[in-house]
Motif scaffolding. Structure first.
Motif, PDB file in Angstrom:
ATOM      1  N   ASN A  24       0.834  -1.197   0.000  1.00  0.00           N
ATOM      2  CA  ASN A  24       0.000   0.000   0.000  1.00  0.00           C
ATOM      3  C   ASN A  24       0.867   1.245   0.000  1.00  0.00           C
ATOM      4  N   LYS A  25       1.011   1.889  -1.159  1.00  0.00           N
ATOM      5  CA  LYS A  25       1.829   3.093  -1.249  1.00  0.00           C
ATOM      6  C   LYS A  25       1.110   4.260  -0.566  1.00  0.00           C
ATOM      7  N   GLY A  26       1.921   5.152  -0.006  1.00  0.00           N
ATOM      8  CA  GLY A  26       1.343   6.319   0.654  1.00  0.00           C
ATOM      9  C   GLY A  26       0.432   5.963   1.809  1.00  0.00           C
ATOM     10  N   SER A  27       0.826   4.945   2.581  1.00  0.00           N
ATOM     11  CA  SER A  27      -0.027   4.489   3.680  1.00  0.00           C
ATOM     12  C   SER A  27       0.053   5.392   4.900  1.00  0.00           C
ATOM     13  N   GLY A  28       1.004   6.325   4.918  1.00  0.00           N
ATOM     14  CA  GLY A  28       1.129   7.231   6.057  1.00  0.00           C
ATOM     15  C   GLY A  28       2.245   6.886   7.009  1.00  0.00           C
ATOM     16  N   LEU A  29       3.080   5.895   6.662  1.00  0.00           N
ATOM     17  CA  LEU A  29       4.221   5.566   7.510  1.00  0.00           C
ATOM     18  C   LEU A  29       5.207   6.730   7.536  1.00  0.00           C
ATOM     19  N   MET A  30       5.910   6.891   8.664  1.00  0.00           N
ATOM     20  CA  MET A  30       6.919   7.940   8.831  1.00  0.00           C
ATOM     21  C   MET A  30       8.123   7.342   9.535  1.00  0.00           C
ATOM     22  N   LEU A  31       9.321   7.747   9.089  1.00  0.00           N
ATOM     23  CA  LEU A  31      10.559   7.345   9.753  1.00  0.00           C
ATOM     24  C   LEU A  31      11.243   8.593  10.288  1.00  0.00           C
ATOM     25  N   VAL A  41      12.623   6.100  14.901  1.00  0.00           N
ATOM     26  CA  VAL A  41      11.278   5.682  15.266  1.00  0.00           C
ATOM     27  C   VAL A  41      10.451   5.563  13.999  1.00  0.00           C
ATOM     28  N   LEU A  42       9.833   4.404  13.805  1.00  0.00           N
ATOM     29  CA  LEU A  42       8.929   4.162  12.684  1.00  0.00           C
ATOM     30  C   LEU A  42       7.503   4.264  13.206  1.00  0.00           C
ATOM     31  N   THR A  43       6.692   5.132  12.597  1.00  0.00           N
ATOM     32  CA  THR A  43       5.330   5.362  13.074  1.00  0.00           C
ATOM     33  C   THR A  43       4.320   5.087  11.968  1.00  0.00           C
ATOM     34  N   SER A  44       3.095   4.841  12.382  1.00  0.00           N
ATOM     35  CA  SER A  44       1.986   4.643  11.453  1.00  0.00           C
ATOM     36  C   SER A  44       0.860   5.587  11.826  1.00  0.00           C
ATOM     37  N   PRO A  45      -0.056   5.883  10.888  1.00  0.00           N
ATOM     38  CA  PRO A  45      -1.152   6.808  11.193  1.00  0.00           C
ATOM     39  C   PRO A  45      -2.186   6.180  12.100  1.00  0.00           C
ATOM     40  N   GLY A  46      -3.110   7.008  12.586  1.00  0.00           N
ATOM     41  CA  GLY A  46      -4.178   6.522  13.451  1.00  0.00           C
ATOM     42  C   GLY A  46      -5.207   5.717  12.686  1.00  0.00           C
ATOM     43  N   PRO A  47      -6.151   5.115  13.411  1.00  0.00           N
ATOM     44  CA  PRO A  47      -7.171   4.303  12.744  1.00  0.00           C
ATOM     45  C   PRO A  47      -8.030   5.157  11.830  1.00  0.00           C
ATOM     46  N   LYS A  48      -8.372   4.607  10.677  1.00  0.00           N
ATOM     47  CA  LYS A  48      -9.177   5.326   9.699  1.00  0.00           C
ATOM     48  C   LYS A  48     -10.584   4.760   9.670  1.00  0.00           C
ATOM     49  N   LEU A  49     -11.517   5.663   9.393  1.00  0.00           N
ATOM     50  CA  LEU A  49     -12.892   5.235   9.264  1.00  0.00           C
ATOM     51  C   LEU A  49     -13.051   4.319   8.060  1.00  0.00           C
ATOM     52  N   ASN A  50     -14.037   3.426   8.141  1.00  0.00           N
ATOM     53  CA  ASN A  50     -14.402   2.555   7.026  1.00  0.00           C
ATOM     54  C   ASN A  50     -13.261   1.634   6.632  1.00  0.00           C
ATOM     55  N   ASN A  51     -12.446   1.264   7.578  1.00  0.00           N
ATOM     56  CA  ASN A  51     -11.315   0.386   7.275  1.00  0.00           C
ATOM     57  C   ASN A  51     -11.222  -0.654   8.377  1.00  0.00           C
ATOM     58  N   SER A  52     -11.577  -1.898   8.042  1.00  0.00           N
ATOM     59  CA  SER A  52     -11.604  -2.935   9.069  1.00  0.00           C
ATOM     60  C   SER A  52     -10.218  -3.403   9.460  1.00  0.00           C
ATOM     61  N   LYS A  53      -9.210  -3.159   8.601  1.00  0.00           N
ATOM     62  CA  LYS A  53      -7.850  -3.582   8.890  1.00  0.00           C
ATOM     63  C   LYS A  53      -6.918  -2.379   8.786  1.00  0.00           C
ATOM     64  N   ASN A  54      -6.416  -1.925   9.926  1.00  0.00           N
ATOM     65  CA  ASN A  54      -5.431  -0.852   9.959  1.00  0.00           C
ATOM     66  C   ASN A  54      -4.085  -1.486  10.253  1.00  0.00           C
ATOM     67  N   GLU A  55      -3.439  -2.060   9.235  1.00  0.00           N
ATOM     68  CA  GLU A  55      -2.221  -2.825   9.461  1.00  0.00           C
ATOM     69  C   GLU A  55      -1.156  -2.472   8.435  1.00  0.00           C
ATOM     70  N   PHE A  56       0.090  -2.605   8.855  1.00  0.00           N
ATOM     71  CA  PHE A  56       1.244  -2.320   8.021  1.00  0.00           C
ATOM     72  C   PHE A  56       2.330  -3.343   8.356  1.00  0.00           C
ATOM     73  N   CYS A  57       3.102  -3.731   7.349  1.00  0.00           N
ATOM     74  CA  CYS A  57       4.192  -4.669   7.577  1.00  0.00           C
ATOM     75  C   CYS A  57       5.513  -4.004   7.201  1.00  0.00           C
ATOM     76  N   ALA A  58       6.556  -4.255   7.970  1.00  0.00           N
ATOM     77  CA  ALA A  58       7.861  -3.660   7.711  1.00  0.00           C
ATOM     78  C   ALA A  58       8.953  -4.718   7.787  1.00  0.00           C
TER      79      ALA A  58
END
Length: 610
Positions: free
Chosen positions: A415-422, A576-593
């Motif tokens: 998922n490109k542009g998922s909101g991850l930050m380093l 520190v690797l961070t991810s965005p907060g939970p989004k509406l209408n999205n049953s899976k808020n997950e990222f793999c690194a």
């Protein structure tokens, strides 16, 4: 996605999940490596979540050294150094934004500064005062004040109030969200940079000092540990206007100006304070207290000050580059800001002096045997590739050893542009940012199946899972498993309680709670081992503790699906690797690194040495 039997959306994020369940394995060996991937089909995981790949590019070197800097003690070099310092803005013009009852300390260095000039901008005759003192004043004057704001926040907009607070102050913000089934983001951000980052993505909690998703009534409190400007802001990212009342109460600590030898009320919108060459000198810039305004639906005034605010809200930027300079102005229209608050310009005239020196850097030689040790360490896999799974609002600390690691490389896939930050730091950041978030899931769990939600939680966090099993005479297994291994063991035999951190057979309604004592990924899962489909509602509420990223010197948003962080040989370093907060209408808020490290010495170096 819409709520069950409803077309409207609300907060917290809700997802209706009737598909996407996974069959239990019941002890079957599917041949996966727990260290590399989770206990489900790999291609399905890549499609559903995306992943992150980090690679290593060894550097071919055998020995390394740094040339020392020569020690210079000459007048000309000192003048160059002072000029460069002025260019970099150490004693250049600086904008200062103040709130009510501000007490801002100015400590010019008498060796460099001859005069301090403060000019009032915006609202003339606003009540600003400049005090001059022979000694730095004591910070011990206590003052309390408050402001009440009645709001009608439009969709996708925010509003803020500034407070300049000194160390030792305390802020309490009480709130009452009047609109039914609605919520707002309430944050306290340190400085313009902190507010600007939050404006770019209001769902991220790790960019502010305090971040909360509020509804109904309640309050938050924040102790101030550093003198700075703080922005208290509310934001509405949902579709409907939200009405609310915000009561800001401050217990402030101010500087004592009773012994000031100089007092200036900006008679010509300008104050000038001379700085003696010898002796200690300081100045304090103050602002008046909050002013009263009429109460809503009333022509009389009362205390505390109340402001009715139905206009003047600002639209969120959502990651757009506004092109502003964080050092000079805030992330909104300059003329609007000057009109609403006024601002202060302080400039300092440098004094020409003549002598200084620079300390030399020590000469460092890396021994060849060190490369042998590093190569063996890499072969053993200490700094090999590692997989990391993140949930919403994750804050994952990376602490490479600078003696072994030269570069950290992270590449985003899926998922490109998922909101991850380093983020990169010179020192390991503090783990003290508090954030609350929640997710509600409406389930219809088929027989012999399970579903999970991942949360990466740091030590000190807390999870509360409320449940309501709607199907009569039915039950589900509800577990919290630590890491992929913990979930995998439970999947093999869901009836065993000793394979997970928390294991419960649930029915009817209730909740479970779990304190987090170790930073790790945690899987919250429900399973149905019976013959019939079971309907249930799962409400996951997290009280998280995140790393403070406000002092990061490196920030990367994966512009090319890749981030590279160099690790200096000397000194402490962390990421520190961070991810965005939970989004509406999205049953899976997950990222793999997938995370790995570039070694400071490569295997070819070892061959050359041998």
């Amino acid at each position: 996605m819409s709520l069950p039997d409803s077309s409207s959306s609300s907060s917290p994020p809700v997802a209706r999940e009737e598909t996407g369940y996974i069959r239990f394995e019941h002890g079957q060996d599917n041949g996966f490596d727990h260290r590399d991937r989770p206990p489900w089909n790999r291609s399905e995981y890549d499609y559903r979540h995306g992943s992150i790949v980090a690679s290593e590019n060894p550097r071919n070197t055998s020995t390394s050294s740094e040339d020392p800097w020569s020690c210079v003690v000459v007048v000309a070099t000192f003048c160059v150094f002072v000029s460069m310092t002025l260019i970099l803005g150490l004693y250049g013009t600086t904008n200062v934004w103040l709130g009510p009852n501000s007490s801002f300390l100015i400590k010019p260095t008498s060796l460099f500064v001859q005069t301090v000039i403060v000019e009032e901008l915006g609202n003339k005759g606003s009540g600003l005062m400049l005090y001059g003192l022979n000694q730095p004043p004591q910070l011990h004057v206590l003052a309390n004040w408050s402001e009440v704001h009645y709001l009608a926040v439009p969709n996708d907009s925010y509003k803020y109030w500034i407070q300049y607070l000194n160390k030792g102050s305390r802020v309490k913000v009480s709130y009452n969200v009047e609109s039914l089934a609605s919520s707002l983001y309430l944050v306290i951000a340190q400085g313009v940079d902190g507010l600007s980052e939050w404006v770019q993505d209001p769902t991220r909690p790790d960019t502010t000092l305090s971040w909360h998703l509020i509804s109904d009534s309640g309050f938050i409190e924040q102790d101030i540990t550093k003198s700075s400007s703080y922005y208290i802001a509310v934001g509405n990212v949902y579709l409907n206007e939200v009405k609310a009342t915000i009561d800001i109460q401050v217990e402030g600590v101010l500087y004592d100006t009773t012994n000031a030898y100089y007092k200036c009320t900006f008679p010509n919108e300008k104050c000038t304070l001379s700085v003696p060459l010898f002796g200690t000198n300081a100045a304090v810039l103050t602002s008046p207290g909050p002013k009263l305004m009429s109460l809503p639906d009333s022509s009389s005034s009362s205390s505390p000050p109340v402001a009715r605010e139905e206009t003047g809200y600002i639209r969120f930027e959502h990651g757009q580059d506004t092109g502003f300079d964080h050092r000079d102005r805030p992330p909104w229209n300059r003329s609007e800001y000057d009109y609403r608050h006024g601002s202060i310009v302080a400039s300092e005239n440098p004094r020409n002096t003549s002598t200084s020196s620079e300390d030399p850097w020590s000469c460092v030689v890396v021994v060849a045997t060190f490369c042998v040790f590093v190569s063996m360490t890499l072969i053993l896999g200490l700094y090999g590739t590692t997989n990391v799974w993140l949930g919403p609002n994750s804050s994952f600390l990376i602490k490479p050893t600078s003696l072994f690691v030269q570069t950290v490389i992270v590449e985003e896939l899926g998922n490109k542009g998922s909101g991850l930050m380093l983020y990169g730091f010179n020192q390991p950041p503090q783990l003290h940012v508090l954030a609350n978030w929640s997710e509600v899931h409406y389930l219809a769990v088929p027989n012999d199946s399970y579903k999970y939600w991942i949360q990466y939680l740091n030590k000190g966090s807390r999870v509360k899972v409320s449940y309501n099993v709607e199907s009569l005479a039915s039950s589900l297994y509800l577990v919290i498993a630590q890491g992929v291994d913990g979930l995998s063991e439970w999947v093999q035999d869901p009836t065993r309680p000793d394979t997970t951190l928390s294991w419960h057979l649930i029915s009817d309604s209730g909740f479970i709670e779990q304190d987090i004592t170790k930073s790790s990924s945690y899987y919250i899962a429900v399973g149905n081992v019976y013959l019939n489909e079971v309907k249930a509602t799962i409400d996951i509420q997290v009280e998280g503790v995140l790393y403070d990223t406000t002092n990061a010197y490196y920030k990367c948003t994966f512009p090319n699906e890749k981030c590279t962080l160099s690790v200096p040989l000397f000194g402490t370093n962390a990421a520190v690797l961070t991810s965005p907060g939970p989004k509406l209408n999205n049953s899976k808020n997950e990222f793999c690194a997938k995370l790995s490290y570039e070694p400071r010495c490569s295997d070819s170096t070892l061959v050359d040495f041998i």
